[in-house]
Design an enzyme around this catalytic site. Structure first.
Site, PDB file in Angstrom:
ATOM      1  N   ASN A   9       0.605  -1.297   0.252  1.00 30.84           N
ATOM      2  CA  ASN A   9      -0.145  -0.008  -0.319  1.00 30.84           C
ATOM      3  C   ASN A   9       0.788   1.263  -0.503  1.00 30.84           C
ATOM      4  OD1 ASN A   9      -2.268   2.372   0.123  1.00 30.84           O
ATOM      5  ND2 ASN A   9      -2.548   1.800   2.643  1.00 30.84           N
ATOM      6  N   TRP A  10       1.480   1.907  -1.475  1.00 29.38           N
ATOM      7  CA  TRP A  10       1.882   2.764  -1.515  1.00 29.38           C
ATOM      8  C   TRP A  10       1.560   4.262  -0.973  1.00 29.38           C
ATOM      9  CZ3 TRP A  10       3.889   2.677  -6.988  1.00 29.38           C
ATOM     10  CH2 TRP A  10       4.475   1.961  -6.849  1.00 29.38           C
ATOM     11  N   LYS A  11       0.475   4.291  -0.354  1.00 25.59           N
ATOM     12  CA  LYS A  11      -0.574   5.080   0.440  1.00 25.59           C
ATOM     13  C   LYS A  11      -0.385   6.949  -0.568  1.00 25.59           C
ATOM     14  CE  LYS A  11       0.105   3.029   4.529  1.00 25.59           C
ATOM     15  NZ  LYS A  11      -0.016   3.404   6.282  1.00 25.59           N
ATOM     16  N   HIS A  96      -9.260   1.341   5.254  1.00 25.12           N
ATOM     17  CA  HIS A  96      -8.381   1.551   5.911  1.00 25.12           C
ATOM     18  C   HIS A  96      -8.556   2.538   6.910  1.00 25.12           C
ATOM     19  CE1 HIS A  96      -4.303   2.200   6.663  1.00 25.12           C
ATOM     20  NE2 HIS A  96      -3.742   1.048   5.858  1.00 25.12           N
ATOM     21  N   GLU A  98      -6.636   4.294   7.839  1.00 28.95           N
ATOM     22  CA  GLU A  98      -6.413   6.209   7.836  1.00 28.95           C
ATOM     23  C   GLU A  98      -7.361   6.728   7.049  1.00 28.95           C
ATOM     24  OE1 GLU A  98      -1.775   4.765   7.728  1.00 28.95           O
ATOM     25  OE2 GLU A  98      -3.399   5.710   5.677  1.00 28.95           O
ATOM     26  N   GLU A 165      -5.045  -5.026  10.661  1.00 29.63           N
ATOM     27  CA  GLU A 165      -4.411  -3.623  10.699  1.00 29.63           C
ATOM     28  C   GLU A 165      -4.376  -3.607  11.898  1.00 29.63           C
ATOM     29  OE1 GLU A 165      -2.304  -2.603   6.652  1.00 29.63           O
ATOM     30  OE2 GLU A 165      -4.447  -1.322   7.421  1.00 29.63           O
ATOM     31  N   GLY A 171       2.967   2.036  11.108  1.00 25.45           N
ATOM     32  CA  GLY A 171       3.850   2.894  10.859  1.00 25.45           C
ATOM     33  C   GLY A 171       4.786   3.931  12.155  1.00 25.45           C
ATOM     34  N   SER A 204       3.729  -2.340  10.321  1.00 26.28           N
ATOM     35  CA  SER A 204       4.741  -2.393  10.486  1.00 26.28           C
ATOM     36  C   SER A 204       5.877  -4.129  10.328  1.00 26.28           C
ATOM     37  CB  SER A 204       5.267  -1.666  11.756  1.00 26.28           C
ATOM     38  OG  SER A 204       4.885  -0.691  12.424  1.00 26.28           O
ATOM     39  N   GLY A 225       3.446  -1.130   4.495  1.00 27.29           N
ATOM     40  CA  GLY A 225       2.561   0.452   3.747  1.00 27.29           C
ATOM     41  C   GLY A 225       4.136   0.866   3.470  1.00 27.29           C
ATOM     42  N   GLY A 226       4.958   1.047   4.848  1.00 25.87           N
ATOM     43  CA  GLY A 226       6.139   1.731   4.574  1.00 25.87           C
ATOM     44  C   GLY A 226       7.255   0.894   3.712  1.00 25.87           C
TER      45      GLY A 226
END
Length: 241
Positions: A9-11, A96, A98, A165, A171, A204, A225-226
């Site tokens: 997920n590149w957000k 999600h 967010e 999640e 994150g 994470s 994510g990251g």
């Protein structure tokens, strides 16, 4: 048969140029990927078209990060199922944390988005999870079961992926212990009519913990994510041991 899916997920990251540079570095790594293991990239709307063209014929599936439940209309900033399928997508993230936290998503609107995705032949990745306060209060199961009960109304569970999640681990660098993630995902599976739904862990996930996470009996993949933003890192996740 439960499918193994590692999704990035590149957000709100990467321009079109940066996305193509990523693919140039990443795609050669797929030669090492075992058969039956699926890699998915969920990228920003602005990058979907160029990614679709450059992933054609590859083993990587493409996903969006949101979908609206209406076919068209006065919904500024939203995108419809037809707009996504025209590009040739396979997946879409729905619900999600967010989106729930910053943009007012509710279990009811999540349900509408899930149904819209399935109407258009997309596989939705439904995100569920608890906050730190909810976990500390012993409400993890209550929260997640509520999200599932309201979110999955009339949803076809044969065309669905779920991602657990824990919000407190997204994150933050804090990862839910693999055994605890496995326990919660087992509880999620107990609430489903289709026990073969792919259930991912997200929060994470990194190259140094993916092997332990993926060794768990209930975990069928990861929503990352990251660690999905660099080619070598995401390749390590997709090619976990």
């Amino acid at each position: 048969m439960r499918k193994i899916i590692i999704a990035g997920n590149w957000k709100m990251h990467k321009t079109q140029r940066e996305s193509l540079e990523f693919l140039q570095d990443f795609l050669p790594h797929l030669e090492e990927t075992p058969e039956g293991r699926e890699a998915v990239l969920c990228v920003p709307f602005t990058t979907l078209n160029v990614m679709s063209k450059n992933l054609h014929g590859s083993r990587v599936k493409l996903g969006a990060q949101n979908i609206h439940w209406e076919e068209q209309g006065a919904f500024t900033g939203e995108v419809s199922g037809e707009m996504l399928t025209e590009i040739g997508l396979n997946y879409v993230i729905v619900g999600h944390s967010e989106r729930r936290q910053f943009f007012g998503e509710t279990d009811e609107t999540v349900n509408k988005r899930l149904l819209a995705a399935q109407r258009h032949g997309l596989i939705p990745i439904l995100c569920v999870g608890e906050s730190k306060a909810q976990r500390d209060a012993g409400e993890t199961e209550q929260v997640i079961f509520g999200q599932l009960k309201k979110g999955l109304v009339d949803v076809d569970q044969s065309n669905l992926v779920i991602a657990y999640e824990p919000i407190w681990a997204i994150g933050t660098g804090d990862t839910c212990e693999a055994s605890e993630a496995n326990r919660v995902i087992g509880l999620i599976r107990s609430q489903l009519t289709n026990k073969d739904v792919t259930i991912q862990y997200g929060g994470s996930v990194k190259p140094d913990n993916v092997d332990e996470i993926m060794a768990q009996s209930e975990i069928d993949g990861a929503l990352v994510g990251g660690a999905s933003l660099t080619a070598d890192s995401f390749a390590r996740l997709v090619n976990y041991q």
